[in-house]
Design a protein around this motif. Sequence first.
Motif, short mmCIF file in Angstrom:
data_model
loop_
_atom_site.label_atom_id
_atom_site.label_comp_id
_atom_site.label_asym_id
_atom_site.label_seq_id
_atom_site.Cartn_x
_atom_site.Cartn_y
_atom_site.Cartn_z
N GLY A 114 9.28 -26.60 -21.88
CA GLY A 114 9.98 -27.78 -21.36
C GLY A 114 11.35 -27.93 -22.00
O GLY A 114 12.17 -27.02 -21.95
N SER A 115 11.61 -29.06 -22.66
CA SER A 115 12.91 -29.31 -23.29
C SER A 115 12.92 -28.90 -24.76
O SER A 115 13.92 -29.11 -25.46
CB SER A 115 13.26 -30.80 -23.18
N GLY A 116 11.79 -28.39 -25.25
CA GLY A 116 11.75 -27.88 -26.63
C GLY A 116 11.62 -28.96 -27.70
O GLY A 116 11.79 -28.68 -28.88
N PHE A 135 5.93 -20.49 -24.24
CA PHE A 135 6.00 -19.88 -22.90
C PHE A 135 6.43 -20.91 -21.87
O PHE A 135 5.90 -22.02 -21.85
CB PHE A 135 4.62 -19.33 -22.50
N GLU A 136 7.37 -20.49 -21.01
CA GLU A 136 7.90 -21.40 -19.99
C GLU A 136 8.16 -20.60 -18.71
O GLU A 136 8.82 -19.56 -18.77
CB GLU A 136 9.21 -22.04 -20.52
N ASP A 164 4.66 -17.11 -16.60
CA ASP A 164 3.70 -18.03 -15.99
C ASP A 164 2.35 -17.79 -16.68
O ASP A 164 1.70 -16.76 -16.45
CB ASP A 164 3.60 -17.76 -14.48
N ILE A 166 -0.45 -19.43 -16.42
CA ILE A 166 -1.66 -19.60 -15.60
C ILE A 166 -1.93 -18.29 -14.86
O ILE A 166 -3.07 -17.80 -14.81
CB ILE A 166 -1.47 -20.75 -14.57
N PRO A 184 0.61 -28.95 -16.04
CA PRO A 184 -0.06 -29.82 -15.05
C PRO A 184 -1.56 -29.49 -14.91
O PRO A 184 -2.36 -30.39 -14.65
CB PRO A 184 0.68 -29.51 -13.75
#
Length: 319
Positions: A114-116, A135-136, A164, A166, A184
Amino acid sequence: MGMFHEYKTTISAGDTVIIYLTPDSMYPLTMTPGAVQNNKFGSFKHDDMIGSKFGTKMRSHTGRGFIYLLHPTPALWTQVVPHRTQILYLPDISFISSYLDLRPGKIMIESGTGSGSFSHSIARTIAPTGHLYTFEYHELRATTAKQEFEEHGLSDMITMEHRDVIANGFGKTDLADAVFLDLPAPWDAVKAAKEALRKDTIGRICCFSPCIEQVQRTAVALNEHGFSDIRMYECLAREHEVRSAPVPDIETAIGGEKVNFKMSKSDRNKKRKLEAGSAEPSGEESAKLPEVLVSKPTDITRGHTSYLTFAILAPVDQQ
Ligand SMILES: C[S@@+](CC[C@H](N)C(=O)[O-])C[C@H]1O[C@@H](n2cnc3c(N)ncnc32)[C@H](O)[C@@H]1O
């Protein structure tokens, strides 16, 4: 180069400095020779900041005001980080860090970056010998976070991967002391988390989800994959602020005649008029009362952020 996991005294070119204007107004600034920073308090030259000590109170060239040059910390970064996503705040970060038993030397896996905001705190907690694999799957967020980690002197301790998790898992086996999922659908990453956790000691996981339906699905997945001690918490922080407040003595409070502090002539006249019913009490009367320091909760209280679902993977559960 910034220094988010250690302290230095003097500001150098390239450092990230947190510019403090007021408690509600702060922003990060990278020290660039020759550059000038303008804000509501006036103009400030980076060249004046470079070579100054962290904590310096610096007056603007116009003399309109001043700023403080603060040393960056993960806690301050959480307040100034440019938001690319929702972020984690300190009440959750601190609770998660302690519940996952994070400390120097621990190996941690996190997704998504995300924004770290979370990553900065974790890196400081596990420094200097630990490591964070984060991981992003959003490419721009991954690139931006990687660049910030480099600028903040954290790239030796954080491996940032555009992936990814997932679809592809973490690509790590029997490595991590702890896994943190802010996704999510964290339940879809539980199998990969189990693979990544160490098997020779207790592995810990935390899933951060705003909705109770997500908690339910996560708890089912954790149970199915052999995790135990599944617990859910919610952190609600209530901040107090200190103010001075007028305190009438008992006589004044009940409208009696005696007041036990010295009044000016005009106040005595006002008091006379008040007692005669020919004047309305104004804010000024209470402003003249003696004051004491009191604390009260701030007007804005941050409410529900998310539910924190924790579980452990004990070596005995692997057999
Ligand atoms: C709410 S943000 C995380 C914020 C972060 N905890 C912080 O404090 O700044 C969730 C991130 O997960 C990423 N994400 C969602 N699904 C993912 C997946 N399957 N693999 C990797 N990252 C994913 C999103 O792109 C988003 O940036």
